[in-house]
Design a protein around this motif. Structure first.
Motif, PDB file in Angstrom:
ATOM      1  N   MET A   1       0.835  -1.251   0.093  1.00 35.89           N
ATOM      2  CA  MET A   1       0.033   0.005  -0.218  1.00 35.89           C
ATOM      3  C   MET A   1       0.936   1.205   0.038  1.00 35.89           C
ATOM      4  SD  MET A   1      -2.792   0.994   2.655  1.00 35.89           S
ATOM      5  CE  MET A   1      -2.012   1.367   3.942  1.00 35.89           C
ATOM      6  N   ASP A   2       0.420   2.207  -0.721  1.00 34.31           N
ATOM      7  CA  ASP A   2       1.185   3.628  -0.786  1.00 34.31           C
ATOM      8  C   ASP A   2       0.565   4.515   0.433  1.00 34.31           C
ATOM      9  OD1 ASP A   2      -0.895   4.721  -1.696  1.00 34.31           O
ATOM     10  OD2 ASP A   2      -0.089   5.253  -3.652  1.00 34.31           O
TER      11      ASP A   2
ATOM     12  N   SER B   1      -1.027   7.014   0.184  1.00 33.12           N
ATOM     13  CA  SER B   1      -2.432   7.572  -0.183  1.00 33.12           C
ATOM     14  C   SER B   1      -3.400   6.534   0.272  1.00 33.12           C
ATOM     15  CB  SER B   1      -2.356   7.892  -1.731  1.00 33.12           C
ATOM     16  OG  SER B   1      -1.444   9.127  -1.971  1.00 33.12           O
TER      17      SER B   1
ATOM     18  N   ARG C   1      -3.921   3.670  -1.487  1.00 37.96           N
ATOM     19  CA  ARG C   1      -3.875   2.644  -2.390  1.00 37.96           C
ATOM     20  C   ARG C   1      -3.283   1.351  -2.236  1.00 37.96           C
ATOM     21  NH1 ARG C   1      -2.437   6.949  -7.211  1.00 37.96           N
ATOM     22  NH2 ARG C   1      -0.668   7.058  -5.970  1.00 37.96           N
ATOM     23  N   TYR C   2      -4.131   0.199  -2.083  1.00 36.60           N
ATOM     24  CA  TYR C   2      -3.578  -0.976  -2.211  1.00 36.60           C
ATOM     25  C   TYR C   2      -3.080  -1.512  -3.810  1.00 36.60           C
ATOM     26  CZ  TYR C   2      -4.991  -1.812   2.360  1.00 36.60           C
ATOM     27  OH  TYR C   2      -5.074  -1.655   3.794  1.00 36.60           O
TER      28      TYR C   2
ATOM     29  N   SER D   1      -1.635  -4.976 -10.387  1.00 36.31           N
ATOM     30  CA  SER D   1      -1.854  -3.829 -10.846  1.00 36.31           C
ATOM     31  C   SER D   1      -0.790  -2.863 -10.724  1.00 36.31           C
ATOM     32  CB  SER D   1      -3.010  -3.317  -9.926  1.00 36.31           C
ATOM     33  OG  SER D   1      -2.412  -3.168  -8.410  1.00 36.31           O
TER      34      SER D   1
ATOM     35  N   TYR E   1       5.777   3.288  -0.799  1.00 37.87           N
ATOM     36  CA  TYR E   1       5.016   1.884  -0.431  1.00 37.87           C
ATOM     37  C   TYR E   1       5.595   1.276   0.721  1.00 37.87           C
ATOM     38  CZ  TYR E   1       2.756   2.171  -5.067  1.00 37.87           C
ATOM     39  OH  TYR E   1       1.959   2.606  -6.463  1.00 37.87           O
TER      40      TYR E   1
ATOM     41  N   GLY F   1      -9.288   2.789 -11.684  1.00 41.79           N
ATOM     42  CA  GLY F   1      -8.833   4.061 -10.668  1.00 41.79           C
ATOM     43  C   GLY F   1      -9.957   4.827 -10.357  1.00 41.79           C
TER      44      GLY F   1
ATOM     45  N   ARG G   1     -12.775   5.464  -8.377  1.00 44.65           N
ATOM     46  CA  ARG G   1     -13.755   4.924  -7.124  1.00 44.65           C
ATOM     47  C   ARG G   1     -14.865   5.383  -7.069  1.00 44.65           C
ATOM     48  NH1 ARG G   1      -9.846   0.801  -5.444  1.00 44.65           N
ATOM     49  NH2 ARG G   1     -11.979  -0.220  -4.779  1.00 44.65           N
TER      50      ARG G   1
ATOM     51  N   SER H   1     -10.275   9.764  -7.643  1.00 43.69           N
ATOM     52  CA  SER H   1      -9.477   8.996  -8.451  1.00 43.69           C
ATOM     53  C   SER H   1      -8.050   8.536  -7.732  1.00 43.69           C
ATOM     54  CB  SER H   1      -8.994  10.140  -9.571  1.00 43.69           C
ATOM     55  OG  SER H   1      -8.118   9.470 -10.288  1.00 43.69           O
ATOM     56  N   ASN H   2      -7.836   7.262  -8.238  1.00 43.66           N
ATOM     57  CA  ASN H   2      -6.635   6.369  -7.607  1.00 43.66           C
ATOM     58  C   ASN H   2      -5.563   6.551  -8.457  1.00 43.66           C
ATOM     59  OD1 ASN H   2      -7.632   6.378  -4.924  1.00 43.66           O
ATOM     60  ND2 ASN H   2      -8.126   4.366  -5.072  1.00 43.66           N
TER      61      ASN H   2
END
Length: 420
Positions: free
Chosen positions: A80-81, A83, A85-86, A102, A110, A178, A180, A217-218
């Protein structure tokens, strides 16, 4: 003094190695920018990566975690980062290899958490952090979400406008993945590509009344195509109001308005006469204008012809961009409830038009049945999105087209039961 020696699961170098765009290197070392202290079972796990102090991982390369020893397997990996985001990934059946499925974002930090198990079933865990490099000179794909933040009716679609066209199916899947959408309560929904630069999102059925909706948006930093990466996009939050659905029966010359499933008013109306028939199908309120000057020339009727008109119109509720409204028509009160005499709009008395104007908001549903007109276009003339079945809608998604759906994901309801 005596002590019990700690048992390790692997003799030699490593149990695990992590690779990001480079071959697996030697054992864990102080100069390895990917190495991180374990929080449990330190002797069971170590990592290797691009190698060399100051090196950053290539975001265009997959992330891999590999079990190198003969005694042990990977049981779980999360990446995960900062932000939130996984990174999606797959673990092989034998637990020897995990790889990302992905893309990674550029210029992002990360954290990877790896869980393992040795031959005796003893668990091991370790955390690694790494930073991806910045991309070179590339175009940025920006996304603008719509509508503006606020409260809308149950028929309101979400929109996503892209700064550049995306035509490749694989790239569309990256973009769509991306974008969501979450809601309370949760609903089944999907994006639909209107064209190369515009997507709409709607549920299988109308939004439940009083739903809260968030879209974000991711894509920031994510590679979409050659020399194209996602830009940063502001999130959007909406609230859905009461369920307000107006059903106009052109053959019966009446409009019935429902609020949260209850009939609240029945209004005599006139709709389009032969040759100017009102569109059938589901439309969504686009806006409200207290006063509009309507000229026949705007819909292609020549000035001076027998069908020409130039009228001051009050309490005009717009449902298409081409000029279809629900509005006050005091000049046709004698025909309202009895005959269709308009040029395509739905006309009613001044009193009823003012009531309707006050009762609806953007996103509320106006459905026309039993007209001789064609069906409302799905796109390009307002929000005709609901005139596609749920299967047709999902076919326009880069992710769900042709895929299985849950039993509850049936064809989109044209009208609530109470409005049938």
């Amino acid at each position: 003094m005596s002590h019990t020696p700690r048992t390790t699961t692997v003799a030699g170098c490593t149990l695990l190695a992590v690779a990001l765009g480079a071959g697996l290197t030697a054992c864990d070392g102080d100069d390895n920018p990917l190495a991180a202290a374990p929080y449990d079972a330190a002797d069971q796990i170590s990592f290797s990566g691009p190698g060399g102090a100051g090196r950053k991982a290539d975001p265009d390369k997959p992330l891999e975690v590999v079990a190198e020893g003969s005694d042990g397997r990977i049981t779980d990996v999360t990446a995960m980062d900062t932000s939130g985001r996984y990174v999606a990934g797959e673990l092989s059946a034998d637990g020897r290899r995990w790889h990302s499925t992905s893309p990674l974002a550029a210029d992002a930090r990360y954290t990877v958490r790896v869980s393992t198990e040795n031959g005796d079933g003893a668990p091991g865990r370790k955390v690694l952090t790494f930073v991806t490099g910045k991309p070179g000179a590339q175009k940025r794909l920006d996304v603008a979400f719509g509508p503006e933040a606020g409260t809308y009716g149950v028929g309101q679609p979400l929109t996503a406008e892209l700064s550049d066209p995306v035509t490749d199916p694989a790239q569309r899947a990256v973009v769509e993945r991306g974008l969501r959408v979450s809601s309370t309560p949760a609903v089944q929904g999907a994006w639909h590509w209107v064209d190369d630069k515009e997507l709409h999102y709607r549920p299988a059925e109308y939004w439940p009344a009083h739903t809260t909706v968030q879209v974000r948006s991711n894509l920031a930093g994510i590679k979409i195509g050659d020399r194209l990466r996602g830009g940063t996009t502001a999130p959007l939050s909406l609230t859905i109001g009461d369920e307000v659905i107006a059903v106009t029966d052109a053959a019966a010359h009446s409009m019935t308005v429902f609020k949260n499933g209850e009939e609240i008013r029945k209004i005599p109306v006139t709709t389009g006469k032969p040759g100017f028939d009102t569109r059938n199908g589901i439309k969504v309120v686009l806006g409200k204008e207290p006063f509009v000057r309507m000229r026949s020339t705007t819909i292609g009727i020549a000035e001076g012809s027998s069908e020409a008109y130039d009228l001051p119109v009050h309490f005009a509720t717009r449902v298409t961009w081409s000029g279809e409204y629900v509005h006050a028509a005091p000049w046709s009160t004698g025909s309202q409830g009895y005959a269709n005499v308009s040029h395509g709009c739905t006309g009613m008395s001044m009193e009823n038009a003012e009531w309707f104007f006050d009762a609806v908001r953007e996103g509320d549903v106006v459905s026309v049945v039993n007209s001789a007109g064609h069906t409302m276009e799905p796109f390009g003339n307002g929000f005709g999105d609901w005139n596609l079945t749920w299967d047709q809608w999902r076919a326009g998604s880069a992710l769900t087209a042709g895929g299985p759906q849950a039993p509850e994901q049936q064809e989109a309801a044209r009208l609530r039961p109470a409005a049938a």
